[in-house]
Motif scaffolding. Structure first.
Motif, PDB file in Angstrom:
ATOM      1  N   THR A  12       0.816  -1.209   0.000  1.00 38.82           N
ATOM      2  CA  THR A  12       0.000   0.000   0.000  1.00 38.82           C
ATOM      3  C   THR A  12       0.851   1.261   0.000  1.00 38.82           C
ATOM      4  N   GLU A  13       1.928   1.257   0.753  1.00 39.96           N
ATOM      5  CA  GLU A  13       2.799   2.447   0.809  1.00 39.96           C
ATOM      6  C   GLU A  13       3.393   2.768  -0.552  1.00 39.96           C
ATOM      7  N   SER A  14       3.790   1.768  -1.299  1.00 41.28           N
ATOM      8  CA  SER A  14       4.348   1.975  -2.637  1.00 41.28           C
ATOM      9  C   SER A  14       3.298   2.595  -3.564  1.00 41.28           C
ATOM     10  N   ILE A  15       2.090   2.077  -3.488  1.00 45.45           N
ATOM     11  CA  ILE A  15       1.004   2.612  -4.317  1.00 45.45           C
ATOM     12  C   ILE A  15       0.706   4.056  -3.930  1.00 45.45           C
ATOM     13  N   GLU A  16       0.667   4.343  -2.642  1.00 46.57           N
ATOM     14  CA  GLU A  16       0.400   5.708  -2.178  1.00 46.57           C
ATOM     15  C   GLU A  16       1.491   6.670  -2.620  1.00 46.57           C
ATOM     16  N   ARG A  17       2.760   6.212  -2.587  1.00 48.54           N
ATOM     17  CA  ARG A  17       3.871   7.070  -3.062  1.00 48.54           C
ATOM     18  C   ARG A  17       3.703   7.387  -4.546  1.00 48.54           C
ATOM     19  N   GLU A  18       3.338   6.392  -5.337  1.00 52.69           N
ATOM     20  CA  GLU A  18       3.146   6.609  -6.769  1.00 52.69           C
ATOM     21  C   GLU A  18       1.987   7.567  -7.029  1.00 52.69           C
ATOM     22  N   ILE A  19       0.925   7.418  -6.275  1.00 53.36           N
ATOM     23  CA  ILE A  19      -0.215   8.327  -6.425  1.00 53.36           C
ATOM     24  C   ILE A  19       0.197   9.747  -6.066  1.00 53.36           C
ATOM     25  N   GLU A  20       0.946   9.906  -4.979  1.00 56.48           N
ATOM     26  CA  GLU A  20       1.410  11.229  -4.558  1.00 56.48           C
ATOM     27  C   GLU A  20       2.333  11.851  -5.614  1.00 56.48           C
ATOM     28  N   GLN A  21       3.210  11.042  -6.204  1.00 55.66           N
ATOM     29  CA  GLN A  21       4.100  11.548  -7.264  1.00 55.66           C
ATOM     30  C   GLN A  21       3.282  11.990  -8.482  1.00 55.66           C
ATOM     31  N   ALA A  22       2.295  11.188  -8.841  1.00 57.17           N
ATOM     32  CA  ALA A  22       1.444  11.547  -9.984  1.00 57.17           C
ATOM     33  C   ALA A  22       0.667  12.824  -9.686  1.00 57.17           C
ATOM     34  N   ARG A  23       0.178  12.961  -8.463  1.00 59.43           N
ATOM     35  CA  ARG A  23      -0.571  14.164  -8.063  1.00 59.43           C
ATOM     36  C   ARG A  23       0.338  15.399  -8.122  1.00 59.43           C
ATOM     37  N   ASN A  24       1.563  15.263  -7.621  1.00 55.06           N
ATOM     38  CA  ASN A  24       2.510  16.386  -7.664  1.00 55.06           C
ATOM     39  C   ASN A  24       2.857  16.775  -9.093  1.00 55.06           C
ATOM     40  N   GLN A  25       3.038  15.776  -9.949  1.00 59.24           N
ATOM     41  CA  GLN A  25       3.352  16.054 -11.353  1.00 59.24           C
ATOM     42  C   GLN A  25       2.185  16.765 -12.026  1.00 59.24           C
ATOM     43  N   LEU A  26       0.970  16.324 -11.741  1.00 57.73           N
ATOM     44  CA  LEU A  26      -0.213  16.955 -12.310  1.00 57.73           C
ATOM     45  C   LEU A  26      -0.339  18.402 -11.828  1.00 57.73           C
ATOM     46  N   ALA A  27      -0.098  18.629 -10.542  1.00 53.12           N
ATOM     47  CA  ALA A  27      -0.170  19.992 -10.004  1.00 53.12           C
ATOM     48  C   ALA A  27       0.871  20.883 -10.662  1.00 53.12           C
ATOM     49  N   SER A  28       2.054  20.357 -10.865  1.00 53.71           N
ATOM     50  CA  SER A  28       3.117  21.126 -11.512  1.00 53.71           C
ATOM     51  C   SER A  28       2.735  21.469 -12.956  1.00 53.71           C
ATOM     52  N   THR A  29       2.181  20.503 -13.660  1.00 53.68           N
ATOM     53  CA  THR A  29       1.751  20.735 -15.039  1.00 53.68           C
ATOM     54  C   THR A  29       0.649  21.782 -15.108  1.00 53.68           C
ATOM     55  N   LEU A  30      -0.316  21.701 -14.203  1.00 57.91           N
ATOM     56  CA  LEU A  30      -1.406  22.684 -14.177  1.00 57.91           C
ATOM     57  C   LEU A  30      -0.882  24.082 -13.856  1.00 57.91           C
ATOM     58  N   ASP A  31       0.080  24.170 -12.925  1.00 55.39           N
ATOM     59  CA  ASP A  31       0.675  25.470 -12.608  1.00 55.39           C
ATOM     60  C   ASP A  31       1.353  26.067 -13.839  1.00 55.39           C
ATOM     61  N   GLU A  32       2.104  25.249 -14.548  1.00 54.46           N
ATOM     62  CA  GLU A  32       2.801  25.746 -15.741  1.00 54.46           C
ATOM     63  C   GLU A  32       1.812  26.177 -16.817  1.00 54.46           C
ATOM     64  N   LEU A  33       0.745  25.411 -16.999  1.00 54.55           N
ATOM     65  CA  LEU A  33      -0.273  25.784 -17.986  1.00 54.55           C
ATOM     66  C   LEU A  33      -0.953  27.093 -17.607  1.00 54.55           C
ATOM     67  N   SER A  34      -1.211  27.300 -16.330  1.00 56.92           N
ATOM     68  CA  SER A  34      -1.866  28.545 -15.915  1.00 56.92           C
ATOM     69  C   SER A  34      -0.947  29.744 -16.150  1.00 56.92           C
ATOM     70  N   VAL A  35       0.359  29.554 -15.979  1.00 48.84           N
ATOM     71  CA  VAL A  35       1.309  30.639 -16.243  1.00 48.84           C
ATOM     72  C   VAL A  35       1.377  30.922 -17.740  1.00 48.84           C
ATOM     73  N   ARG A  36       1.449  29.868 -18.542  1.00 54.61           N
ATOM     74  CA  ARG A  36       1.566  30.034 -20.003  1.00 54.61           C
ATOM     75  C   ARG A  36       0.325  30.655 -20.617  1.00 54.61           C
ATOM     76  N   THR A  37      -0.829  30.387 -20.061  1.00 51.63           N
ATOM     77  CA  THR A  37      -2.071  30.871 -20.664  1.00 51.63           C
ATOM     78  C   THR A  37      -2.611  32.118 -19.980  1.00 51.63           C
ATOM     79  N   ASN A  38      -1.837  32.721 -19.113  1.00 49.50           N
ATOM     80  CA  ASN A  38      -2.242  33.957 -18.450  1.00 49.50           C
ATOM     81  C   ASN A  38      -2.385  35.046 -19.519  1.00 49.50           C
TER      82      ASN A  38
END
Length: 80
Positions: A12-38
């Motif tokens: 379970t811990e391994s799965i949770e780490r992967e989910i957290e990494q995916a969530r962080n990557q998604l947040a980073s991508t959304l932040d970059e898109l919001s900056v680019r499309t400002n």
């Protein structure tokens, strides 16, 4: 994951780490898109691109020539 054809369950811990990494990557991508499309940033980028293009010697001299031609035509029309 499989090792030698045997199915090994993931912990379970391994799965949770992967989910957290995916969530962080998604947040980073959304932040970059919001900056680019400002809208303000898009306008600033378009303006700086236009200024850079106008300051290129061939474009600058063509605009000066076109302005001079318009000025001559206006003066001819006024003083005829």
């Amino acid at each position: 994951m499989r090792e030698s054809g045997i199915h090994v369950p993931r912990d379970t811990e391994s799965i949770e780490r992967e989910i957290e990494q995916a969530r962080n990557q998604l947040a980073s991508t959304l932040d970059e898109l919001s900056v680019r499309t400002n809208p303000k940033r898009l306008v600033e980028n378009a303006k700086s691109s236009l200024v850079a293009k106008v300051n290129e010697p061939p474009v600058k001299f063509a605009l000066i020539g076109a302005g001079a031609l318009v000025a001559v035509l206006v003066l001819r029309k006024i003083f005829r």
